[in-house]
Design a protein around this motif. Structure first.
Motif, PDB file in Angstrom:
ATOM      1  N   TYR A 185      34.440  41.451  47.758  1.00  0.00           N
ATOM      2  CA  TYR A 185      35.104  41.256  46.475  1.00  0.00           C
ATOM      3  C   TYR A 185      34.771  39.864  45.935  1.00  0.00           C
ATOM      4  O   TYR A 185      34.719  38.892  46.696  1.00  0.00           O
TER       5      TYR A 185
ATOM      6  N   LYS B   4      43.660  45.452  44.158  1.00  0.00           N
ATOM      7  CA  LYS B   4      43.336  46.695  43.460  1.00  0.00           C
ATOM      8  C   LYS B   4      42.753  46.438  42.068  1.00  0.00           C
ATOM      9  O   LYS B   4      42.082  47.301  41.502  1.00  0.00           O
TER      10      LYS B   4
ATOM     11  N   TYR C  92      40.501  44.354  41.434  1.00  0.00           N
ATOM     12  CA  TYR C  92      39.111  43.935  41.561  1.00  0.00           C
ATOM     13  C   TYR C  92      38.271  45.060  42.143  1.00  0.00           C
ATOM     14  O   TYR C  92      38.617  45.651  43.167  1.00  0.00           O
ATOM     15  N   LYS C  93      37.161  45.335  41.506  1.00  0.00           N
ATOM     16  CA  LYS C  93      36.253  46.363  41.980  1.00  0.00           C
ATOM     17  C   LYS C  93      35.348  45.775  43.058  1.00  0.00           C
ATOM     18  O   LYS C  93      34.766  44.712  42.866  1.00  0.00           O
TER      19      LYS C  93
END
Length: 213
Positions: free
Chosen positions: A39, A82, A84-85
């Motif tokens: 991430y 959640k 952040y992809k």
């Protein structure tokens, strides 16, 4: 001429490989690996409730253990994540640790929360040094300064006590290194330097806070 072209071509290929490797290393250093996923949390660093130093400690490596162990009594960290992809799934990358959900750990946290509340301790708001612990920090610090003043005057007893109190001051360094001195990040950042009489505070953060725990 052909030989020169070959040498130039090899040099260009070598430079390209070096640049690609360097780019991958830079990319790796700019992400946080949590549960097998990379991430990019760079824009969250300044807003991290625990302070910049604590979240930066996990950048560029697998920080799953830090992510879990330093947020045991809340799910806010999961809610933030959640948003952040994942940059990439690295669960199968060699040398990376993909920590699965630990049901035992979840049960343990629930029991700890229950025990703390039964003893009138709020797991969230009461995090940090107690009044007694804070007084201990202050007494040791004042004693170290006082004995230090005798140490510089060449007093043998002062030198001995200066070393003893410098060693005892490591307690605030230890607690600060675990971000447990206060809920105010700055106090933890300053507190960790209390371990300076024993070791380098930066080394302590990496070898103790991250690697040991």
């Amino acid at each position: 001429l052909d030989e020169n072209r070959r040498l130039v071509s090899n040099e260009i290929d070598s430079m390209a490989m070096t640049e690609t490797k360097g780019s991958k290393e830079m990319e790796k250093e700019s992400v946080w690996t949590i549960h097998g996923m990379d991430y990019d949390l760079s824009d969250f660093v300044e807003r991290h409730p625990g302070g910049k130093e604590s979240i930066l400690l996990g950048r560029g490596r697998d920080c799953t253990a830090l992510f879990e162990s330093y947020h045991p009594f809340t799910n806010r960290h999961r809610d933030v994540l959640k948003k952040y992809k994942p940059v990439i799934d690295v669960s199968k990358r060699e040398g990376k640790c993909n920590v699965e959900d630990d049901k035992f750990y979840e049960v343990l946290k629930e029991r700890v929360i229950k025990t703390l509340k039964e003893n009138n301790i709020d797991p969230i708001t009461d995090r940090g040094a107690t009044t007694g612990r804070s007084l201990y920090y202050m007494c040791i610090f004042v004693s170290m300064i006082t004995s230090g003043s005798y140490h510089v005057k060449g007093n043998p007893l002062g030198s001995f006590l200066f070393a003893v109190f410098g060693w005892l001051l490591g307690a605030i360094g230890h607690d600060g290194g675990h971000f447990a001195v206060s809920r105010i990040p700055l106090l933890n950042d300053v507190g960790v330097w209390g371990i300076s009489f024993l070791c380098n505070p930066i080394m302590w953060q990496h070898q103790h806070t991250y690697a040991h725990h």
